[in-house]
Design an enzyme around this catalytic site. Structure first.
Site, PDB file in Angstrom:
ATOM      1  N   ASP A  49     -44.299 -18.358  69.686  1.00 55.77           N
ATOM      2  CA  ASP A  49     -43.550 -19.288  68.840  1.00 55.77           C
ATOM      3  C   ASP A  49     -42.883 -18.518  67.708  1.00 55.77           C
ATOM      4  O   ASP A  49     -43.547 -17.929  66.863  1.00 55.77           O
ATOM      5  CB  ASP A  49     -44.495 -20.343  68.254  1.00 55.77           C
ATOM      6  CG  ASP A  49     -43.784 -21.311  67.316  1.00 55.77           C
ATOM      7  OD1 ASP A  49     -43.378 -22.390  67.790  1.00 55.77           O
ATOM      8  OD2 ASP A  49     -43.640 -20.990  66.116  1.00 55.77           O
ATOM      9  N   TYR A  54     -37.555 -16.949  60.734  1.00 53.07           N
ATOM     10  CA  TYR A  54     -38.610 -15.937  60.664  1.00 53.07           C
ATOM     11  C   TYR A  54     -38.040 -14.520  60.697  1.00 53.07           C
ATOM     12  O   TYR A  54     -38.736 -13.569  60.334  1.00 53.07           O
ATOM     13  CB  TYR A  54     -39.595 -16.087  61.823  1.00 53.07           C
ATOM     14  CG  TYR A  54     -40.377 -17.369  61.876  1.00 53.07           C
ATOM     15  CD1 TYR A  54     -40.344 -18.306  60.840  1.00 53.07           C
ATOM     16  CD2 TYR A  54     -41.161 -17.670  62.991  1.00 53.07           C
ATOM     17  CE1 TYR A  54     -41.066 -19.491  60.907  1.00 53.07           C
ATOM     18  CE2 TYR A  54     -41.896 -18.851  63.069  1.00 53.07           C
ATOM     19  CZ  TYR A  54     -41.837 -19.756  62.030  1.00 53.07           C
ATOM     20  OH  TYR A  54     -42.546 -20.932  62.114  1.00 53.07           O
ATOM     21  N   LYS A  78     -36.558 -21.986  66.851  1.00 53.32           N
ATOM     22  CA  LYS A  78     -36.193 -23.157  66.046  1.00 53.32           C
ATOM     23  C   LYS A  78     -34.868 -22.950  65.326  1.00 53.32           C
ATOM     24  O   LYS A  78     -34.575 -21.836  64.858  1.00 53.32           O
ATOM     25  CB  LYS A  78     -37.280 -23.448  65.000  1.00 53.32           C
ATOM     26  CG  LYS A  78     -38.692 -23.455  65.546  1.00 53.32           C
ATOM     27  CD  LYS A  78     -39.713 -23.614  64.437  1.00 53.32           C
ATOM     28  CE  LYS A  78     -41.116 -23.361  64.918  1.00 53.32           C
ATOM     29  NZ  LYS A  78     -41.395 -21.919  65.153  1.00 53.32           N
ATOM     30  N   HIS A 111     -36.109 -27.319  62.950  1.00 53.41           N
ATOM     31  CA  HIS A 111     -37.204 -26.799  62.140  1.00 53.41           C
ATOM     32  C   HIS A 111     -37.692 -27.773  61.066  1.00 53.41           C
ATOM     33  O   HIS A 111     -38.868 -27.760  60.693  1.00 53.41           O
ATOM     34  CB  HIS A 111     -36.773 -25.487  61.478  1.00 53.41           C
ATOM     35  CG  HIS A 111     -37.909 -24.567  61.193  1.00 53.41           C
ATOM     36  ND1 HIS A 111     -37.809 -23.210  61.263  1.00 53.41           N
ATOM     37  CD2 HIS A 111     -39.194 -24.803  60.834  1.00 53.41           C
ATOM     38  CE1 HIS A 111     -38.973 -22.643  60.968  1.00 53.41           C
ATOM     39  NE2 HIS A 111     -39.827 -23.600  60.695  1.00 53.41           N
TER      40      HIS A 111
END
Length: 283
Positions: A49, A54, A78, A111
């Site tokens: 994930d 990120y 996401k 998200h």
């Protein structure tokens, strides 16, 4: 049915999804993260994930280039914000595919309910799904109100990924998702490690001969939550987090853990009940 590392659930769109995987939140953009991903997959982790925000999608891509078999991994990423509308979504998704070194993702999530244009962007993601670039569509950090807005527009996501642990149980969202056949995915099952030295949790870990982290991960799994503990600590922590399928918490302990957490609720991340309400529109 007993849980195993290979256990999967069937989503409301007919696709299946592993119940356990590795979360990459706060994993740095470096060779260390490439190694963590590679080690996790070699150990048998069935799911990774990640997310646009990120900044480590490319680390998964590098792992693929080094020989990891993409088709054997359930991959989630996401879209951080819907502010850019359809054009922004297309640009972000294309970039994600390039970073991930793949031509499809198994699960694509909005998200958070922020940035406006939610319905417009969701429709665009449905188009990408029809093109075979996305298998399942979900959301993250959506509260009941946000999910209702989507439902009224004709959309029921396959997954809602939210913070879940005994100290933050989000019962209203969990109940709504179960009623509407939306799979529940829990991030931060360890509460960002804030509770690992809790005396009650330590006592339970001694009872089961497991670590406090393993007790929390098992509690999440037995609740039926897809669970994605993260780590940046390397292979030993990966092994610890996955070593949760050889024991079972009693019904009494499951209830007691929940009751204990409710006495002192603590949110360690995004709170869908207070965030996003002023950012959803224009939907």
């Amino acid at each position: 049915m007993s849980l195993t590392l290979k256990s999967r659930i069937t989503l409301n769109d007919g696709h299946s999804m592993p119940i356990f995987g590795l979360g990459l939140y706060q994993a740095e953009s470096s060779s260390k993260t490439i190694q963590i991903i590679t080690d996790a997959i070699k150990l048998g982790y069935p799911m990774i994930d990640t997310a646009e925000i990120y900044k480590n999608e490319s680390q998964f891509g590098e792992a693929v280039k080094k020989g990891i078999k993409r088709e054997e991994i359930f991959l989630t990423t996401k879209l951080f914000t819907t502010e850019g509308g359809c054009e922004g979504c297309q640009k972000s998704f294309k970039n994600s595919l390039e970073q991930l070194a793949t031509d499809y993702v198994d699960l694509y999530l909005l998200h958070a309910p922020q940035g406006g244009h939610i319905i417009e962007v969701y429709k665009e993601i449905v188009k990408l799904q029809k093109e075979g670039k996305i298998r399942s569509i979900g959301v993250s950090n959506f509260g009941v109100e946000h999910l209702e807005w989507l439902k009224q527009a004709g959309f029921v996501p396959a997954v809602n990924q939210i913070e879940l642990h005994p100290w933050w149980q989000n019962e209203d969202i969990v109940n709504y998702c179960r009623t509407n056949n939306i799979a529940i995915e829990g991030y931060s099952p360890l509460g960002k490690s804030r509770f690992l030295d809790d005396p009650y949790l330590i006592k339970l870990s001694q009872k089961y001969n497991k670590t406090p982290a393993q007790i929390l991960i098992r509690w999440s799994l037995q609740n039926g939550f897809i669970t994605i503990p993260k780590t940046t600590s390397g292979i030993e922590r990966l092994k610890e987090n996955m070593d949760v399928f050889d024991f079972k918490l009693s019904d009494e302990d499951m209830k007691d853990i929940a009751d204990y957490g409710k006495k002192n609720p603590q949110n360690t991340g995004w709170d869908p009940t207070t965030n996003g309400k002023d950012k959803f529109g224009p939907i």
